[in-house]
Design an enzyme around this catalytic site. Sequence first.
Site, PDB file in Angstrom:
ATOM      1  N   GLU A 186      40.248   6.812  58.940  1.00 27.11           N
ATOM      2  CA  GLU A 186      39.283   7.959  59.480  1.00 27.11           C
ATOM      3  C   GLU A 186      40.566   9.013  60.101  1.00 27.11           C
ATOM      4  O   GLU A 186      40.272   9.952  60.098  1.00 27.11           O
ATOM      5  CB  GLU A 186      38.281   7.412  60.483  1.00 27.11           C
ATOM      6  CG  GLU A 186      37.353   6.635  60.141  1.00 27.11           C
ATOM      7  CD  GLU A 186      37.488   5.442  59.554  1.00 27.11           C
ATOM      8  OE1 GLU A 186      38.468   4.736  59.633  1.00 27.11           O
ATOM      9  OE2 GLU A 186      36.638   4.746  58.696  1.00 27.11           O
ATOM     10  N   HIS A 200      26.339   0.210  63.733  1.00 27.56           N
ATOM     11  CA  HIS A 200      25.742   1.294  62.912  1.00 27.56           C
ATOM     12  C   HIS A 200      24.609   1.882  63.616  1.00 27.56           C
ATOM     13  O   HIS A 200      23.539   2.356  62.820  1.00 27.56           O
ATOM     14  CB  HIS A 200      25.312   0.502  61.571  1.00 27.56           C
ATOM     15  CG  HIS A 200      26.388   0.136  60.740  1.00 27.56           C
ATOM     16  ND1 HIS A 200      26.863  -1.271  60.969  1.00 27.56           N
ATOM     17  CD2 HIS A 200      27.203   0.624  59.758  1.00 27.56           C
ATOM     18  CE1 HIS A 200      27.841  -1.406  60.170  1.00 27.56           C
ATOM     19  NE2 HIS A 200      27.861  -0.317  59.467  1.00 27.56           N
TER      20      HIS A 200
END
Length: 795
Positions: A527, A594
């Site tokens: 990322e 999540h």
Amino acid sequence: MEPSTNDSLQLQELSFENFRNEVLKDYKMSFLSREASLIGRKEVLTGKAKFGIFGDGKEVPQVAMAKFFKPGDFYSGYYRDQTFAFATEAASIKEFFAQLYADPDVKHDPHSAGRQMNSHFATPFVNENGEFLDLVNRKNITSGMAPTAAQMPRSVGLALASKLFRNSALLQQFTTLSNKGNEVCFSTIGDASTSEGHFWETVNAAAVQQIPVAFFIWDDGYGISVPKKYQTTKGSISEALKGFQKKEGTTGIEIYKVKAWDYAGMCEVFEAGIEKIRQTHTPALFHVEEVTQPQGHSTSGSHERYKTAERLQWEREWDCIKKLKEWILENTLATEEELSNIESETKEFVRNEKNNAWNEYLQPILLQLEKTKQLIEQLVDLASNEGLIKKILKDLSFIREPNRRDVMSALYKCISLAGLQSGSSEAEKYYAELVKENNALFNTHLYHEGVGNTLLVEGVQVEYAPEAPTLNGYEILNKYFDQLFLNNPKVIAFGEDLGYIGDVNQGFAGLQAKHGETRIFDTGIRELTIMGQGIGLAMRGLRPIAEIQYLDYLVYGLQPLTDDASTLHFRTAGRQSAPIIVRTRGHRLEGIWHSGSPMGMIINSLRGMYVCVPRNMVQAAGMYNTLLEGVDPGLVIECLNGYRLKEKLPSNLSTYRVPLGVAEIIRKGTDITIVSYGSTLRIIDEAANYLEMTGISCEIIDVQTLLPFDLNKTILQSLKKTNRIVFIDEDVPGGGAAYMFNKVMEKQGGYKFLDVAPRTITGKAHRPAYGSDGDYFSKPNAEEIIKTISEMMKE
Ligand SMILES: Cc1ncc(C[n+]2csc(CCOP(=O)(O)OP(=O)(O)O)c2C)c(N)n1
Ligand SMILES: [Mg+2]
């Protein structure tokens, strides 16, 4: 015709003369830079500048490296590279000192307008309209940053751009952005900073992708006081990296080792090494060893505290400039006298330029000071305690090196002591003028301020054909991205699983096959450098959509966004832009990893970016379109639980634009204003349906973007009608909802229209527990909303 013996002798002499001149020029440049360091340190120690960090000890490697930095190339380095900046003519000595003094005049410090510490250089990339300049015919220095290794991630994008420009037929038309991908990115880093994960991730991403980047490691053996044995495996970065060495038929990097005092050796290795990168796009690392640091790390502290006497002695003997001088004399390229002439000439030049920079910096402040003193003198009689004003005046005369703040502070206090309030007195008018002037100097360019500002992009109403089909959210996005890639050749999208399978929620399904691997592609799980890749590509004039797979993992990529993308335009006073679009999906789904919605963290770390929180995929498409029209960086957080919800397909998907900062009333009501965004709106809708049955009418407002926030005060208008308000989101208490609360209560003056205490309803302080019950009990739920609003109605 063959040259005659005489001709060839002449040619040889000529080439020897050229060579000699080149060497002497490099000597002079190294000496000049050293002198700037020595004087620069004194300027700090005598109080004219606040802090200094210099490139002494790194001069010769940098003049050698600068020889092979061509127009069109890009540099992403750190605070040690003043010599490189001088040698490439990206910076002058006078500018160097202007930055050291924090001169806010962009004409004096064109690198940062006094916003950055010294040796953070930058050349212009964009004009005042936000248009990219011709980057092919200039040497491009991307703005430096102080966080160690922060310059690494963006190197990936700067270099990858060359590869895309070389390999994509569609990009050939942009001849002011690239010359067929021949540009190399020069990326420098200190030995100790290679301990950062940023470095490893960047080297790996470059090696995997085979992109033209040259890493230069200035190995002076220390990171401030901490020696290499605590920093680097085997005490050598080139040894530690051996597994990265490219072999026949593999990916990888080339690794070279050179010595910082070996001028001739470095020139030879850099020349061949850089040429190979340019030709083959194989990245390379130049490990420059035996670098010294004559004045220590910075002006804060001395290196005698942690270097041994032997080390200090060794550094003196192996100083690269001393060695270059010895080499010149040994090879009879110049006499002692010639070199000493160069030295004294150069010393005088640096001293003069320093003085010029100081005078230019001080002049406007002295003028302000004079005028202020005159104005204050006229106020003495007006004050009930004239002694106080006289004292301020006297103190002002004693300041040896006045700052703008000294002027402002004295003037404000005297205006106040004299009881001036009309606003029309000379002193007040001058004060107002200075406020304006200083705002322009210090508080501008967080976002683009010209026509490229995304806030100026006008909205376009959504349109639906009478028989508009209803599709899943992901299908809407898929259609949108397909059209986008047909219409805009500069757009590029990448991320984990984004290429081949078309992202984890199929927004890009089938699009790589259709639009090609140079436009839509997969990345490794990285990322940090996905963000850096986006920033670098954006700085090269492309329009990257860089994907973070889930919002929870934005934290991995947050550093380049907060330190680089969000500050770039500000720290270059508007001369560089990185209009990256970060795409991610998040909020409520499942469990700790999540369903995060850390909006407070995001909006507070990304001032300088726009933050969009669309409630559905049609709105998301409208926001992408808006962001692509402007030149500011933006983040779009799609609703993770929205991809399979049904939405009507607009007929103008590719031109539909959601203006930033415009909140939308998505349900009209009269009793209470509910402010929220994203997927929480669906929970709120459920609560509002129930409340309606009980006779409570809710007005629901979708803020749509958090940065900027409700520019038209839609929320205030609603509150004026309902006199009750609640802010709801999924962030922790005190996070995103508190931000909205502050905006409406303080900035919009909403407190004046309240009949009952305003509320926030948020997620719990802990991360959400797993499963449907975990979600229910960790995040705001409909019943909690119903309960709170019912109570508010009874108050
Ligand atoms: C992320 C971060 N951590 C710590 C610092 C403080 N710091 C500034 S320079 C430095 C040492 C860097 O050493 P090295 O990479 O070897 O470069 P050198 O200064 O020796 O050229 C440190 C720890 C910083 N700027 N950024
Ligand atoms: Mg070091």
